[in-house]
Design a protein around this motif. Structure first.
Motif, PDB file in Angstrom:
ATOM      1  N   SER A  12      -7.531  -7.004  -4.091  1.00 40.56           N
ATOM      2  CA  SER A  12      -8.264  -7.371  -5.292  1.00 40.56           C
ATOM      3  C   SER A  12      -9.646  -6.729  -5.338  1.00 40.56           C
ATOM      4  O   SER A  12     -10.058  -6.193  -6.362  1.00 40.56           O
ATOM      5  N   LEU A  13     -10.345  -6.769  -4.231  1.00 34.55           N
ATOM      6  CA  LEU A  13     -11.736  -6.300  -4.206  1.00 34.55           C
ATOM      7  C   LEU A  13     -11.880  -4.806  -3.936  1.00 34.55           C
ATOM      8  O   LEU A  13     -12.711  -4.140  -4.554  1.00 34.55           O
ATOM      9  N   ALA A  14     -11.081  -4.272  -3.022  1.00 32.75           N
ATOM     10  CA  ALA A  14     -11.226  -2.862  -2.639  1.00 32.75           C
ATOM     11  C   ALA A  14     -10.195  -1.970  -3.324  1.00 32.75           C
ATOM     12  O   ALA A  14     -10.325  -0.752  -3.305  1.00 32.75           O
ATOM     13  N   GLY A  15      -9.158  -2.564  -3.891  1.00 34.79           N
ATOM     14  CA  GLY A  15      -8.101  -1.792  -4.524  1.00 34.79           C
ATOM     15  C   GLY A  15      -6.833  -1.847  -3.702  1.00 34.79           C
ATOM     16  O   GLY A  15      -6.886  -1.944  -2.474  1.00 34.79           O
ATOM     17  N   ILE A  16      -5.706  -1.756  -4.378  1.00 40.53           N
ATOM     18  CA  ILE A  16      -4.438  -1.930  -3.687  1.00 40.53           C
ATOM     19  C   ILE A  16      -4.140  -0.813  -2.695  1.00 40.53           C
ATOM     20  O   ILE A  16      -3.405  -1.007  -1.753  1.00 40.53           O
ATOM     21  N   ARG A  17      -4.745   0.342  -2.879  1.00 40.93           N
ATOM     22  CA  ARG A  17      -4.541   1.437  -1.919  1.00 40.93           C
ATOM     23  C   ARG A  17      -5.156   1.127  -0.560  1.00 40.93           C
ATOM     24  O   ARG A  17      -4.782   1.704   0.441  1.00 40.93           O
ATOM     25  N   HIS A  18      -6.137   0.231  -0.553  1.00 37.59           N
ATOM     26  CA  HIS A  18      -6.847  -0.098   0.690  1.00 37.59           C
ATOM     27  C   HIS A  18      -6.350  -1.379   1.345  1.00 37.59           C
ATOM     28  O   HIS A  18      -6.771  -1.713   2.446  1.00 37.59           O
ATOM     29  N   ALA A  19      -5.480  -2.102   0.655  1.00 36.73           N
ATOM     30  CA  ALA A  19      -4.922  -3.329   1.219  1.00 36.73           C
ATOM     31  C   ALA A  19      -3.993  -2.967   2.380  1.00 36.73           C
ATOM     32  O   ALA A  19      -3.410  -1.882   2.400  1.00 36.73           O
ATOM     33  N   PRO A  20      -3.851  -3.841   3.355  1.00 37.75           N
ATOM     34  CA  PRO A  20      -3.030  -3.521   4.528  1.00 37.75           C
ATOM     35  C   PRO A  20      -1.619  -3.032   4.199  1.00 37.75           C
ATOM     36  O   PRO A  20      -1.171  -2.033   4.751  1.00 37.75           O
ATOM     37  N   TYR A  21      -0.914  -3.713   3.297  1.00 34.82           N
ATOM     38  CA  TYR A  21       0.447  -3.296   2.976  1.00 34.82           C
ATOM     39  C   TYR A  21       0.424  -1.958   2.231  1.00 34.82           C
ATOM     40  O   TYR A  21       1.336  -1.145   2.381  1.00 34.82           O
ATOM     41  N   GLY A  22      -0.611  -1.741   1.434  1.00 37.40           N
ATOM     42  CA  GLY A  22      -0.759  -0.464   0.743  1.00 37.40           C
ATOM     43  C   GLY A  22      -0.975   0.685   1.709  1.00 37.40           C
ATOM     44  O   GLY A  22      -0.474   1.792   1.502  1.00 37.40           O
ATOM     45  N   LEU A  23      -1.719   0.423   2.772  1.00 35.20           N
ATOM     46  CA  LEU A  23      -1.951   1.465   3.784  1.00 35.20           C
ATOM     47  C   LEU A  23      -0.656   1.791   4.532  1.00 35.20           C
ATOM     48  O   LEU A  23      -0.381   2.961   4.817  1.00 35.20           O
ATOM     49  N   VAL A  24       0.125   0.769   4.839  1.00 36.97           N
ATOM     50  CA  VAL A  24       1.418   1.004   5.496  1.00 36.97           C
ATOM     51  C   VAL A  24       2.294   1.873   4.593  1.00 36.97           C
ATOM     52  O   VAL A  24       2.890   2.853   5.043  1.00 36.97           O
TER      53      VAL A  24
END
Length: 139
Positions: free
Chosen positions: A41-53
């Protein structure tokens, strides 16, 4: 713009995490998922843990996406998920299990619909709210 397969992958992982939270009744698992939603929500979905995986381990093995989508609707969905899991965890910690289980179940259903059918309820909410806001501004 984001690869729409990323949020769908994240929703599948979220289904597993929320199922574990519901089965165990653990507010800590809900809080961990809330933290994942908070990053998205705050940093963007590309930076979320599952997004990084997805970005580093899965997407390189896939072909390019047929189309990209705007990041704002799935990011809004992450915010909605954050609210549901955070309040659900507080409910479990405060001794109000009905609140905790109900909100975790709602989040589970939303993640399941996204993972299995590609139906992002939070994204739909974003689009509806945006159209209402745009109509209100023009009036």
């Amino acid at each position: 713009m984001v690869d729409p397969r990323g949020p769908r992958f994240a929703a599948a992982v979220t289904v597993v995490v929320l199922a574990a939270a519901i089965i165990t009744g653990s507010p800590w698992v809900l809080l961990a998922q809330a933290a994942v939603f908070a990053v998205g929500s705050l940093a963007g979905i590309r930076h979320a843990p599952y997004g990084l995986v997805f970005r580093y381990l899965i997407r390189p093995r896939l072909g390019p996406p047929a189309e990209m989508e705007a990041e704002a609707p799935p990011r809004f969905a992450q915010t909605v998920g954050l609210m549901f899991t955070l309040v659900g965890a507080v409910g479990l910690l405060a001794g109000v299990p009905a609140l905790g289980y109900t909100l975790a179940a709602f989040a589970f259903v939303a993640a399941f619909l996204n993972a299995v059918f590609g139906l992002c309820l939070g994204c739909r909410m974003y689009l509806v709210l945006r159209s209402i806001t745009a109509k209100g501004v023009r009036a």
